[in-house]
Design a protein around this motif. Sequence first.
Motif, PDB file in Angstrom:
ATOM      1  N   LYS A 164      25.812  28.286 -15.261  1.00 23.62           N
ATOM      2  CA  LYS A 164      26.497  29.470 -15.789  1.00 23.62           C
ATOM      3  C   LYS A 164      26.798  29.267 -17.271  1.00 23.62           C
ATOM      4  O   LYS A 164      26.666  30.188 -18.070  1.00 23.62           O
ATOM      5  CB  LYS A 164      27.792  29.733 -15.020  1.00 23.62           C
ATOM      6  CG  LYS A 164      28.537  30.960 -15.542  1.00 23.62           C
ATOM      7  CD  LYS A 164      29.889  31.121 -14.883  1.00 23.62           C
ATOM      8  CE  LYS A 164      30.672  32.298 -15.378  1.00 23.62           C
ATOM      9  NZ  LYS A 164      30.704  32.552 -16.787  1.00 23.62           N
ATOM     10  N   GLU A 165      27.175  28.052 -17.645  1.00 24.90           N
ATOM     11  CA  GLU A 165      27.468  27.750 -19.044  1.00 24.90           C
ATOM     12  C   GLU A 165      26.224  27.932 -19.915  1.00 24.90           C
ATOM     13  O   GLU A 165      26.316  28.380 -21.061  1.00 24.90           O
ATOM     14  CB  GLU A 165      28.013  26.324 -19.197  1.00 24.90           C
ATOM     15  CG  GLU A 165      29.404  26.127 -18.648  1.00 24.90           C
ATOM     16  CD  GLU A 165      29.455  26.034 -17.119  1.00 24.90           C
ATOM     17  OE1 GLU A 165      28.430  25.680 -16.483  1.00 24.90           O
ATOM     18  OE2 GLU A 165      30.522  26.323 -16.560  1.00 24.90           O
ATOM     19  N   ALA A 166      25.059  27.598 -19.374  1.00 29.74           N
ATOM     20  CA  ALA A 166      23.813  27.784 -20.121  1.00 29.74           C
ATOM     21  C   ALA A 166      23.561  29.262 -20.377  1.00 29.74           C
ATOM     22  O   ALA A 166      23.193  29.649 -21.489  1.00 29.74           O
ATOM     23  CB  ALA A 166      22.636  27.175 -19.362  1.00 29.74           C
ATOM     24  N   PHE A 167      23.773  30.093 -19.361  1.00 37.15           N
ATOM     25  CA  PHE A 167      23.601  31.535 -19.556  1.00 37.15           C
ATOM     26  C   PHE A 167      24.658  32.088 -20.500  1.00 37.15           C
ATOM     27  O   PHE A 167      24.374  32.968 -21.321  1.00 37.15           O
ATOM     28  CB  PHE A 167      23.614  32.284 -18.221  1.00 37.15           C
ATOM     29  CG  PHE A 167      22.303  32.212 -17.495  1.00 37.15           C
ATOM     30  CD1 PHE A 167      21.192  32.902 -17.963  1.00 37.15           C
ATOM     31  CD2 PHE A 167      22.172  31.454 -16.345  1.00 37.15           C
ATOM     32  CE1 PHE A 167      19.974  32.832 -17.309  1.00 37.15           C
ATOM     33  CE2 PHE A 167      20.960  31.383 -15.675  1.00 37.15           C
ATOM     34  CZ  PHE A 167      19.859  32.069 -16.158  1.00 37.15           C
ATOM     35  N   ASP A 168      25.880  31.573 -20.400  1.00 42.13           N
ATOM     36  CA  ASP A 168      26.931  31.992 -21.338  1.00 42.13           C
ATOM     37  C   ASP A 168      26.531  31.642 -22.769  1.00 42.13           C
ATOM     38  O   ASP A 168      26.717  32.425 -23.696  1.00 42.13           O
ATOM     39  CB  ASP A 168      28.269  31.333 -20.998  1.00 42.13           C
ATOM     40  CG  ASP A 168      28.885  31.872 -19.716  1.00 42.13           C
ATOM     41  OD1 ASP A 168      28.465  32.963 -19.254  1.00 42.13           O
ATOM     42  OD2 ASP A 168      29.784  31.193 -19.182  1.00 42.13           O
ATOM     43  N   TRP A 169      25.952  30.445 -22.927  1.00 39.95           N
ATOM     44  CA  TRP A 169      25.517  30.013 -24.255  1.00 39.95           C
ATOM     45  C   TRP A 169      24.430  30.936 -24.797  1.00 39.95           C
ATOM     46  O   TRP A 169      24.523  31.440 -25.911  1.00 39.95           O
ATOM     47  CB  TRP A 169      25.004  28.569 -24.205  1.00 39.95           C
ATOM     48  CG  TRP A 169      24.282  28.168 -25.446  1.00 39.95           C
ATOM     49  CD1 TRP A 169      24.839  27.840 -26.646  1.00 39.95           C
ATOM     50  CD2 TRP A 169      22.862  28.103 -25.633  1.00 39.95           C
ATOM     51  NE1 TRP A 169      23.854  27.560 -27.567  1.00 39.95           N
ATOM     52  CE2 TRP A 169      22.627  27.716 -26.966  1.00 39.95           C
ATOM     53  CE3 TRP A 169      21.766  28.322 -24.809  1.00 39.95           C
ATOM     54  CZ2 TRP A 169      21.354  27.547 -27.485  1.00 39.95           C
ATOM     55  CZ3 TRP A 169      20.496  28.156 -25.326  1.00 39.95           C
ATOM     56  CH2 TRP A 169      20.300  27.770 -26.642  1.00 39.95           C
ATOM     57  N   VAL A 170      23.365  31.162 -24.021  1.00 43.01           N
ATOM     58  CA  VAL A 170      22.225  31.941 -24.515  1.00 43.01           C
ATOM     59  C   VAL A 170      22.620  33.394 -24.797  1.00 43.01           C
ATOM     60  O   VAL A 170      22.097  34.014 -25.713  1.00 43.01           O
ATOM     61  CB  VAL A 170      21.015  31.839 -23.563  1.00 43.01           C
ATOM     62  CG1 VAL A 170      21.169  32.717 -22.332  1.00 43.01           C
ATOM     63  CG2 VAL A 170      19.719  32.184 -24.288  1.00 43.01           C
ATOM     64  N   THR A 171      23.562  33.930 -24.028  1.00 42.86           N
ATOM     65  CA  THR A 171      23.967  35.331 -24.251  1.00 42.86           C
ATOM     66  C   THR A 171      25.044  35.470 -25.323  1.00 42.86           C
ATOM     67  O   THR A 171      25.400  36.588 -25.684  1.00 42.86           O
ATOM     68  CB  THR A 171      24.452  35.976 -22.938  1.00 42.86           C
ATOM     69  OG1 THR A 171      25.540  35.221 -22.413  1.00 42.86           O
ATOM     70  CG2 THR A 171      23.329  36.074 -21.932  1.00 42.86           C
ATOM     71  N   SER A 172      25.532  34.355 -25.859  1.00 40.71           N
ATOM     72  CA  SER A 172      26.525  34.420 -26.940  1.00 40.71           C
ATOM     73  C   SER A 172      25.879  34.543 -28.320  1.00 40.71           C
ATOM     74  O   SER A 172      26.567  34.514 -29.330  1.00 40.71           O
ATOM     75  CB  SER A 172      27.420  33.181 -26.901  1.00 40.71           C
ATOM     76  OG  SER A 172      26.695  32.030 -27.315  1.00 40.71           O
ATOM     77  N   ASN A 173      24.550  34.677 -28.345  1.00 39.77           N
ATOM     78  CA  ASN A 173      23.785  34.810 -29.584  1.00 39.77           C
ATOM     79  C   ASN A 173      24.009  33.631 -30.539  1.00 39.77           C
ATOM     80  O   ASN A 173      24.376  33.818 -31.697  1.00 39.77           O
ATOM     81  CB  ASN A 173      24.089  36.135 -30.286  1.00 39.77           C
ATOM     82  CG  ASN A 173      23.002  36.510 -31.270  1.00 39.77           C
ATOM     83  OD1 ASN A 173      21.844  36.142 -31.103  1.00 39.77           O
ATOM     84  ND2 ASN A 173      23.365  37.245 -32.299  1.00 39.77           N
ATOM     85  N   PRO A 174      23.747  32.406 -30.039  1.00 39.64           N
ATOM     86  CA  PRO A 174      23.925  31.244 -30.915  1.00 39.64           C
ATOM     87  C   PRO A 174      22.919  31.265 -32.065  1.00 39.64           C
ATOM     88  O   PRO A 174      21.950  32.027 -32.060  1.00 39.64           O
ATOM     89  CB  PRO A 174      23.661  30.066 -29.970  1.00 39.64           C
ATOM     90  CG  PRO A 174      22.797  30.629 -28.893  1.00 39.64           C
ATOM     91  CD  PRO A 174      23.212  32.061 -28.737  1.00 39.64           C
ATOM     92  N   LYS A 175      23.151  30.398 -33.017  1.00 41.22           N
ATOM     93  CA  LYS A 175      22.347  30.355 -34.242  1.00 41.22           C
ATOM     94  C   LYS A 175      20.853  30.264 -33.961  1.00 41.22           C
ATOM     95  O   LYS A 175      20.047  30.952 -34.595  1.00 41.22           O
ATOM     96  CB  LYS A 175      22.804  29.173 -35.094  1.00 41.22           C
ATOM     97  CG  LYS A 175      22.196  29.111 -36.464  1.00 41.22           C
ATOM     98  CD  LYS A 175      22.806  27.943 -37.231  1.00 41.22           C
ATOM     99  CE  LYS A 175      22.412  27.974 -38.682  1.00 41.22           C
ATOM    100  NZ  LYS A 175      23.078  26.889 -39.438  1.00 41.22           N
ATOM    101  N   ILE A 176      20.456  29.440 -32.997  1.00 37.00           N
ATOM    102  CA  ILE A 176      19.035  29.257 -32.710  1.00 37.00           C
ATOM    103  C   ILE A 176      18.420  30.531 -32.138  1.00 37.00           C
ATOM    104  O   ILE A 176      17.287  30.880 -32.449  1.00 37.00           O
ATOM    105  CB  ILE A 176      18.801  28.032 -31.783  1.00 37.00           C
ATOM    106  CG1 ILE A 176      17.313  27.690 -31.732  1.00 37.00           C
ATOM    107  CG2 ILE A 176      19.412  28.239 -30.413  1.00 37.00           C
ATOM    108  CD1 ILE A 176      17.021  26.361 -31.038  1.00 37.00           C
TER     109      ILE A 176
END
Length: 160
Positions: A31-43
């Motif tokens: 879930k944390e991975a999906f939260d990360w990718v959907t938070s629009n990180p720099k990469i």
Amino acid sequence: MEEYMNLALVTSAYGMLATTSLVGMGEIVTKEAFDWVTSNPKIIKASTIICRLKDDISSHKFEQKRGHFASGVECHMKQYGVSKKEVYEKFLQHVEDEWKDINEEFLRPTNVTNVPMPLLMRVLNLSRVFDVIYIGEDGYTHVGEVMKNNFASLLVHPLA
């Protein structure tokens, strides 16, 4: 131009592709991975910009033939009173800068705390795919011999 880019980055669907590309990777995707990718990180943002600008450059001529005026190239030319060549150069410089941001995410993994390297690699590889698709022509819209050969070498005749 800024208004165009805000809309163009969302409608490019890159974020959705990056998110769905994680499906099937197994337990590493939490879930944390999906939260990360959907938070629009720099990469993700850098990858989205690369995809959008490369697409804008490679599809510009075709879009103008069909009367599609809301391209990034046209918006930039109109807003800044510059030539098509100058816009292409500026966009390509911006693409280069975004690749530097992607590299930074790999060189300084503390910027992407708790994100497993395979997830970062997935985003990187997706960026690489779009970089290849949009080299010189819009290989997504108009699949020509170059793209057919790329796919054949990857899937039909891979190196052992």
